[in-house]
Design an enzyme around this catalytic site. Sequence first.
Site, short mmCIF file in Angstrom:
data_model
loop_
_atom_site.label_atom_id
_atom_site.label_comp_id
_atom_site.label_asym_id
_atom_site.label_seq_id
_atom_site.Cartn_x
_atom_site.Cartn_y
_atom_site.Cartn_z
N LYS A 3 2.12 -0.79 -4.16
CA LYS A 3 1.45 -1.01 -5.52
C LYS A 3 -0.07 -0.57 -5.28
O LYS A 3 -0.76 -0.41 -6.38
CB LYS A 3 1.26 -2.55 -6.12
CG LYS A 3 1.03 -3.82 -5.03
CD LYS A 3 1.06 -4.95 -5.36
CE LYS A 3 1.42 -5.95 -4.10
NZ LYS A 3 2.26 -7.29 -4.72
N LYS A 54 -3.01 -4.25 8.31
CA LYS A 54 -3.72 -4.96 7.28
C LYS A 54 -5.16 -4.94 7.99
O LYS A 54 -6.17 -4.81 6.95
CB LYS A 54 -3.42 -6.41 6.97
CG LYS A 54 -2.15 -6.33 6.17
CD LYS A 54 -1.79 -7.59 5.34
CE LYS A 54 -0.65 -7.55 4.51
NZ LYS A 54 -0.20 -8.88 4.22
N LYS A 101 5.83 3.95 2.59
CA LYS A 101 6.68 2.87 1.67
C LYS A 101 5.92 2.76 0.30
O LYS A 101 4.69 3.13 -0.06
CB LYS A 101 6.17 1.72 2.26
CG LYS A 101 7.26 0.30 2.00
CD LYS A 101 6.87 -0.84 2.46
CE LYS A 101 6.67 -1.99 1.66
NZ LYS A 101 6.37 -3.21 2.07
#
Length: 336
Positions: A203, A118, A200
């Site tokens: 969204k 992140k 993965k």
Amino acid sequence: MIGDKKILYSGMQATGTLTLGNYLGALKNWVSLSGDEEECERFYGIMDLHSLTLRQNPSEFRKNARSLYALYVAAGLDPEKNCIYYQSHVSAHTELCWILDCFTYMGELNRMTQFKDKSAKHADNINAGLYTYPVLMAADILLYQTDLVPVGEDQKQHVEICRDIAVRFNNIYGDVFTIPEPYIRKEGARIMSLQEPDRKMSKSDENPNAAVMLLDDTDTIIRKFKRAVTDSGSEVRYDPAEKAGVSNLMDIYGAVCKKTRDEVEKEFDGKGYKDFKFAVGEAVANELAPLRQRYAELLADKSYLDLRIKENAEKARYFANKTLRKVQKKIGLTIL
Ligand code: TRP
């Protein structure tokens, strides 16, 4: 444990809509765990405090949190049998988080892969919340004396650090916390992108065909599967190394239809990719249509959700405060 009941605890961040990956990797498993009604007490959080590690637009944020609540319920979690509540409605989470911060080493937090990922992705906003994110998550879990944490594969490291913190605390103060176990189902544990099947399903993917959203309509779902990347072969065979795209579609189909890989292989023996992709799209669309309908009904009925949100916040507070008081006493804070 509460009485003789095991405790299940899980949750998701309150941002944006969910993907098919969130659904198959977590939500659907939570619903399937609802079978053992009598044996378990279940808590499912709307993790709105965790979402603050990214900058949120306030009105959208509020809307997203409620939307997530409705999605949990629409997917089949009965809010009268499962304690579905907002993390921010229970102040014990942040209170315990601070205490646990003081029992967590920076070296441990430095090793968290999600923090590294992140911070690479949001280099302009590497805030302290992102860094201590796992400690808040540990507080979430430990406040409820959780036995089992049903999560997707990507959350395993977070449950492990939670266990480490709990063991460390118990070694000093006695048996304060139950040591939780992660519960990760093999099927659907990791759903990959439909466009780049070595990544993965996410969204936030820029390619709109990469992820199926839980609220996509039937035509969109079928179209996304039609465009899913496969390989130059023609056999429906499970082989993640050589046939990542096809294997991912097989996992999706298997998770939705509750079939093993062998069964899926047999079913599509001699059929081409085109038929297979259509069948997967149709299965997913059929699974999600009733969920979408129920979701719309729930959002239209304001008072029903409002009442559940309030009642469950009170229930969660009751259990969370019990653990918090115990911790405060053990470490020597003065209880009023
Ligand atoms: N970190 C989890 C995720 O991103 C969300 C989460 C927060 C969670 N607290 C939790 C999951 C406690 C399980 C238990 O999906």
